[in-house]
Design an enzyme around this catalytic site. Structure first.
Site, PDB file in Angstrom:
ATOM      1  N   HIS A  46       0.385  -1.394  -0.137  1.00  0.00           N
ATOM      2  CA  HIS A  46       0.871  -0.413   0.841  1.00  0.00           C
ATOM      3  C   HIS A  46       2.407  -0.453   0.939  1.00  0.00           C
ATOM      4  O   HIS A  46       3.068   0.592   0.986  1.00  0.00           O
ATOM      5  CB  HIS A  46       0.248  -0.706   2.203  1.00  0.00           C
ATOM      6  CG  HIS A  46       0.550   0.334   3.230  1.00  0.00           C
ATOM      7  ND1 HIS A  46      -0.010   1.601   3.193  1.00  0.00           N
ATOM      8  CD2 HIS A  46       1.374   0.318   4.305  1.00  0.00           C
ATOM      9  CE1 HIS A  46       0.451   2.310   4.200  1.00  0.00           C
ATOM     10  NE2 HIS A  46       1.291   1.558   4.899  1.00  0.00           N
ATOM     11  N   GLU A  68      -5.175   1.517  -2.920  1.00  0.00           N
ATOM     12  CA  GLU A  68      -5.450   1.300  -1.491  1.00  0.00           C
ATOM     13  C   GLU A  68      -6.861   1.761  -1.133  1.00  0.00           C
ATOM     14  O   GLU A  68      -7.569   1.083  -0.380  1.00  0.00           O
ATOM     15  CB  GLU A  68      -4.438   2.085  -0.641  1.00  0.00           C
ATOM     16  CG  GLU A  68      -3.113   1.392  -0.448  1.00  0.00           C
ATOM     17  CD  GLU A  68      -2.208   2.190   0.463  1.00  0.00           C
ATOM     18  OE1 GLU A  68      -1.133   1.700   0.772  1.00  0.00           O
ATOM     19  OE2 GLU A  68      -2.581   3.315   0.863  1.00  0.00           O
ATOM     20  N   ASN A 395      -1.885 -19.783 -28.813  1.00  0.00           N
ATOM     21  CA  ASN A 395      -2.467 -20.593 -29.888  1.00  0.00           C
ATOM     22  C   ASN A 395      -3.606 -21.452 -29.366  1.00  0.00           C
ATOM     23  O   ASN A 395      -4.616 -21.620 -30.048  1.00  0.00           O
ATOM     24  CB  ASN A 395      -1.383 -21.482 -30.512  1.00  0.00           C
ATOM     25  CG  ASN A 395      -0.712 -20.794 -31.680  1.00  0.00           C
ATOM     26  OD1 ASN A 395      -1.277 -20.703 -32.750  1.00  0.00           O
ATOM     27  ND2 ASN A 395       0.475 -20.273 -31.455  1.00  0.00           N
TER      28      ASN A 395
END
Length: 659
Positions: A46, A68, A395
């Site tokens: 918000h 939202e 890796n």
């Protein structure tokens, strides 16, 4: 409003809110019932939306607005949190980050957001996967009796998970009892069912709507259970929720106190919200800090010059003034260096989300444990260490951790684990990355290195285990059988090694086949102002960093031994090779007719070497200056400094001298 005036503040705060969203979404995945986490994500989204609207970035507003809506539905129990929904929200946050970074780079932040908006709309409108009201959820809440609570507590102590598996059948399901039987038969393969709601009898008689709940004790993961049950036909949705100690206690309280609990909780919440701590900090542009550091470095050089003059003049007033100036600048140096120190948390924070996404892409289960995030490191080092760590983690996930099936065959837990640790020790910061994967196959490494021409067969036969492991950091080396988008192109670890060494650190590897691999990185606390030992080589002065020095010694020339054209000395039982700096820098050779030789013994990890010098000058703090782009590849020199006398002294790179 003058947008440019507030752009820096918008970018800083936007990055913080995006980072907060990522961290909280990861928490929500593990605690899907915790509404407080959803509220925090909602607040960040918000705030971001409000800031973007003020600044006129429409696309960011659109995406955060849809986010939202989803978060609001979750906190109002209209939407069940699932991995798929979190994936979509994560993608939305990634897109927000891309747009913010583009704005930072001078762009408009405009992106094609239609795809993510459609995905968020689908979640919002697809009420088939929703529990349509909070009331329905409450009706499904299970009350445990004392015996069941004891069983669940004991199972937690023995390492089992207790899950409530809520199964929603499709409304067109004809044989509900048959589907229930299939779900029970499947779930029992993963553990022990201790309860169901409605009761077994009601389920067999199809005396229930389309929703039923099973309580299961198991060592399997919630995600695995959900995927398995979702594979049964006519099952519309499945929610797997952990039965926590708090839930058990709440259940107990519900029986004893009834509705009174609901009246007490809001008061607790409001009390929590009123507690705020004032953060007495200000934001400072890092360029200003860099300028301050540069000016201070000049001051340190002038201090050295002043000390040199004072030593020549022997004036009492001047000596006192220089001494006072030295004390003040030392305090000032400590303050400025602390201002530049940043917790490694700022780098480590990006990894949980990365590991989650990579593990999902590769079909692996990986737990990432991060410790020591409060450890502080100079910002200059921090800016550079992120990419090498990304290489190492990729890796570890791609080549280190085996697939669940392979781990099962080896008798390992299906979940792989990666530990990322940071800690201080002396004047260094250590960062360790350890996995419990397949380890490094030394025979395969040696074979590939010989075939690639990195080492000859003769040299290979004399290498120690640690030297063989170091071969994987040779340029162009790769043992990967296939090239993936993640790793395996043979351009990873050599880049990691060179980057860490350019920062004045080094990396070591320990690995045991089928047990795992440990990468340890040692880094200096700061790169700007360092303590050194000044030494003479002929008429020139060189600086050797104190962080690399074990001790200094004066030995008899007759004690120097020779073996295979290498000079050696015995340091309390350890045979240490001698390095003649004059030979390396092509100067006149050391006078070996002298009875005594001055030696600086330096270390790199567990390796040591003795550096032959003409004489010692003493310890001093210096400002390390780069040699510039044209002199980057000078062997065994990491930089230069200006001494109090105005002369330039080169700084010796001890890591380059020790093989």
């Amino acid at each position: 409003m003058e947008i440019a005036q507030y752009l820096g503040m918008f970018l800083d705060e936007s990055k913080e809110h995006i980072q907060a969203c990522n961290e909280l979404l990861l928490k929500l995945e593990k605690n899907s019932q915790d509404v407080s986490i959803v509220n925090e994500i909602f607040r960040s989204a918000h705030t971001l939306k409000g800031m973007a609207a003020t600044m006129g970035y429409g696309n960011i507003v659109e995406v955060t607005h849809k986010m939202e809506n989803i978060l609001d539905a979750i906190r109002n129990s209209k939407i069940i949190v699932t991995t798929e929904i979190l994936d979509t929200v994560f993608k939305a946050v990634d897109l927000l980050e891309e747009m913010v970074l583009e704005i930072e780079a001078g762009g408009t932040g405009e992106k094609d957001v239609s795809e993510i908006l459609n995905a968020l709309n689908r979640i919002e409108s697809d009420h088939s996967i929703l529990l349509t009201s909070r009331k329905k959820t409450v009706e499904q809440a299970i009350v445990y009796d004392e015996y069941e609570m004891t069983v669940i507590r004991q199972s937690h102590e023995e390492g089992f998970n207790a899950f409530e598996i809520r199964v929603l059948l499709r409304e067109d399901c004809i044989l509900k009892a048959a589907r229930v039987f299939m779900v029970f038969e499947l779930v029992e393969k993963f553990g022990e069912i201790i309860k169901s709601t409605p009761s077994i009898e009601q389920l067999e008689n199809e005396d229930f709507d389309f929703l039923f709940t099973i309580v299961l004790l198991t060592k399997s993961k919630a995600d695995t259970l959900r995927k398995q049950v979702m594979n049964i036909s006519e099952v519309e949705n499945v929610l797997v929720l952990p039965v926590t100690e708090g839930a058990i206690q709440t259940s107990d309280q519900d029986e004893s106190q009834g509705y009174a609990v609901a009246e007490i909780n809001p008061k607790k919440d409001s009390r929590v919200r009123t507690v705020h701590q004032t953060n007495k900090t200000i934001r400072v542009n890092t360029d200003r800090l860099d300028n301050l550091m540069n000016l201070f470095e000049e001051l340190i050089i002038d201090r050295g010059r002043l000390q040199s003059i004072a030593n020549e003049l022997h004036n009492e007033d001047l000596d006192e003034t220089v001494e006072r100036m030295t004390r003040i600048t030392s305090d000032l140096q400590s303050i400025i260096l602390k201002m530049r120190m940043v917790p490694v948390e700022t780098v480590f924070n990006r990894f949980p989300k990365m590991v989650r996404q990579m593990a999902r892409d590769l079909g692996k289960d990986i737990n990432l444990e991060i410790t020591g995030t409060e450890t502080e490191l100079d910002r200059t080092v921090m800016d550079e260490i992120g990419d090498p760590l990304v290489h190492l983690i990729r890796n570890a996930i791609d080549h280190g951790i085996e697939s669940p099936a392979v781990r099962f065959e080896k008798g390992k837990p299906a979940d792989g684990s990666i530990s990322l640790r940071a800690f201080h020790s002396g004047n260094h910061v250590y960062i360790e990355l350890e996995d419990d994967g397949a380890g490094i196959n030394q025979e395969l490494v040696l074979e590939k290195a010989i075939n690639s021409g990195i080492v000859s067969k003769e040299i290979a036969s004399s290498l120690t285990d640690d030297q063989i492991l170091e071969l994987i950091m040779s340029p162009g080396f790769s043992t990967a059988e296939r090239v993936t988008d993640l790793s395996g192109r043979g351009v990873g670890l050599d880049v990691v090694k060179s980057k860490i060494e350019s920062l004045g650190g080094y990396i070591t590897i320990k690995s045991e086949q089928d047990q795992g691999t440990l990468f340890q990185i040692q880094l200096p606390l700061t790169l700007s102002i360092i303590s050194v030992m000044l030494v003479n080589l002929g008429e020139d002065v060189y600086a050797i960093p104190l962080s690399s020095i074990l001790e200094v010694a004066i030995i008899r020339t007759s004690d120097i031994m020779n073996a295979h054209n290498q000079k050696l000395i015995d340091v309390r039982g350890n045979i240490v090779p001698l390095v003649n700096l004059k030979e390396i820098f092509e100067m006149n050779n050391c006078d070996e007719t002298r009875v005594f030789q001055s030696i600086v013994i330096v270390q790199k990890g567990e390796k040591m070497a003795g550096i032959m010098v003409d004489s010692f000058i003493g310890q001093q703090e210096i400002v390390l200056k780069s040699l510039g782009d044209y002199l980057q590849s000078v062997y065994a020199i990491s930089g230069a400094t200006i001494l109090g006398s105005g002369k330039v002294a080169l700084v010796v790179d001890c890591n380059a001298l020790i093989k």
